[in-house]
Design a protein around this motif. Structure first.
Motif, mmCIF file in Angstrom:
data_model
loop_
_atom_site.group_PDB
_atom_site.id
_atom_site.type_symbol
_atom_site.label_atom_id
_atom_site.label_comp_id
_atom_site.label_asym_id
_atom_site.label_seq_id
_atom_site.Cartn_x
_atom_site.Cartn_y
_atom_site.Cartn_z
ATOM 1 N N LYS A 101 -20.230 13.914 16.620
ATOM 2 C CA LYS A 101 -18.870 14.425 16.560
ATOM 3 C C LYS A 101 -18.951 15.923 16.344
ATOM 4 O O LYS A 101 -19.625 16.372 15.415
ATOM 5 C CB LYS A 101 -18.075 13.771 15.423
ATOM 6 C CG LYS A 101 -17.732 12.316 15.661
ATOM 7 C CD LYS A 101 -16.880 11.782 14.520
ATOM 8 C CE LYS A 101 -16.560 10.315 14.707
ATOM 9 N NZ LYS A 101 -15.704 9.786 13.617
ATOM 10 N N ASP A 131 -13.188 12.123 19.891
ATOM 11 C CA ASP A 131 -14.140 13.230 19.930
ATOM 12 C C ASP A 131 -15.592 12.774 19.761
ATOM 13 O O ASP A 131 -16.501 13.592 19.605
ATOM 14 C CB ASP A 131 -13.805 14.276 18.870
ATOM 15 C CG ASP A 131 -13.841 13.697 17.452
ATOM 16 O OD1 ASP A 131 -13.850 12.458 17.313
ATOM 17 O OD2 ASP A 131 -13.853 14.490 16.490
ATOM 18 N N THR A 132 -15.828 11.465 19.806
ATOM 19 C CA THR A 132 -17.181 10.936 19.669
ATOM 20 C C THR A 132 -17.922 11.026 20.998
ATOM 21 O O THR A 132 -17.378 10.675 22.051
ATOM 22 C CB THR A 132 -17.165 9.469 19.208
ATOM 23 O OG1 THR A 132 -16.450 9.378 17.972
ATOM 24 C CG2 THR A 132 -18.574 8.941 19.010
ATOM 25 N N GLU A 133 -19.149 11.507 20.944
ATOM 26 C CA GLU A 133 -19.996 11.570 22.130
ATOM 27 C C GLU A 133 -21.231 10.704 21.931
ATOM 28 O O GLU A 133 -21.738 10.573 20.809
ATOM 29 C CB GLU A 133 -20.413 13.012 22.415
ATOM 30 C CG GLU A 133 -19.251 13.925 22.779
ATOM 31 C CD GLU A 133 -19.739 15.322 23.142
ATOM 32 O OE1 GLU A 133 -20.403 15.462 24.188
ATOM 33 O OE2 GLU A 133 -19.469 16.249 22.357
ATOM 34 N N LYS A 192 -17.891 1.933 21.762
ATOM 35 C CA LYS A 192 -17.199 3.001 22.489
ATOM 36 C C LYS A 192 -15.690 2.802 22.469
ATOM 37 O O LYS A 192 -14.923 3.764 22.390
ATOM 38 C CB LYS A 192 -17.710 3.070 23.928
ATOM 39 C CG LYS A 192 -19.125 3.618 24.059
ATOM 40 C CD LYS A 192 -19.567 3.623 25.519
ATOM 41 C CE LYS A 192 -20.961 4.222 25.675
ATOM 42 N NZ LYS A 192 -21.418 4.204 27.092
ATOM 43 N N VAL A 250 -24.905 10.610 23.168
ATOM 44 C CA VAL A 250 -25.890 11.475 23.822
ATOM 45 C C VAL A 250 -27.229 10.741 23.956
ATOM 46 O O VAL A 250 -27.835 10.336 22.950
ATOM 47 C CB VAL A 250 -26.094 12.782 23.025
ATOM 48 C CG1 VAL A 250 -27.082 13.688 23.746
ATOM 49 C CG2 VAL A 250 -24.759 13.484 22.803
#
Length: 235
Positions: free
Chosen positions: A92, A72-74, A66, A76
């Motif tokens: 992304k 813009d990386t998520e 992280k 989930v």
């Protein structure tokens, strides 16, 4: 006169020996150039290797990933990704880059008010999986690459499936076999829904079957990189 003939013979043998040596060196050089030509200029953010997939490296913690991930990386949560694994989809702009898989703890009994899958930043990454076409090995092999094309680079392919398991159909190659990088196969027409076998097996196969024959349009569907948890925790 005999001395002159003897010297001439020695000179002839020396020339032949030198020619043979040059031919051997030329063959070695050609082989080395062929190996180099197979290498691609793959950006590290899209590289699949025994170390990991893209920025995600086997043995690092979720928190470490992280910290270096793009803004813009998520991450989930994807509970029950398979019957054996929960997952985190690393995305992304809504597109899944790869999955981080966590083995489901069948002995755990979570509180009713809490979700069953709650990874922490201290959890170690031990299994990565991608079906994203942008990620590839140093030789340019990626999801969607035909098995025939992969054979041209990695050597003869052997396909395996086990009817008792849900692990899918795997491909191994003679000349590329790191123990922690695994290729899954699929009939390319059915790659979107995972149906069908890429390999051509015996009509009445056993529980586990292998073959070196495959459908003409068979392709790589998924690439995995893994590590035993106890080994990863020592890295």
């Amino acid at each position: 006169m005999n001395k002159i003939i003897f010297l001439s013979i020695l000179t002839l043998f020396a020339c032949q020996s030198q020619t043979t040596s040059l031919q051997i060196e030329a063959t070695k050089t050609a082989g080395n150039l062929q190996q180099v030509s197979r290498k691609q200029n793959v950006a590290s953010e899209f590289l699949i290797s025994p170390n990991g997939i893209g920025q995600a490296k086997i043995g690092m913690t979720l928190g470490q990933l992280k910290q270096i991930a793009d803004r813009d990386t998520e991450f989930v949560l994807t509970p029950a990704f398979t019957s054996e694994y929960d997952a985190i989809a690393v995305t992304k702009q809504g597109l899944v880059q790869y999955y981080i898989l966590f083995e489901i703890d069948s002995d755990s009994e979570p509180e009713q008010s809490e979700p069953s899958f709650q990874p922490t930043d201290d959890d170690i990454i031990t299994l990565l999986l991608t079906s994203n076409y942008n990620y590839q090995t140093q030789e340019g092999i990626k999801v969607g690459t035909s098995i025939q094309e992969a054979e041209d680079i990695y050597g003869n392919a052997i396909l395996t499936h086990n009817v008792d398991g849900q692990s899918g159909e795997y491909i191994s190659f003679d000349d590329y076999n790191p123990p922690n990088v695994h290729f899954r196969a699929s009939h390319s027409r059915l790659i979107s829904n995972g149906l069908g076998f890429a390999g051509i097996y015996a009509e009445y196969p056993g529980v586990a079957s292998t073959t070196d024959k495959y459908q003409a349009d068979a392709a790589i569907a998924i690439i995995e990189v893994s590590c035993a948890k106890d080994i990863c925790s020592e890295s």
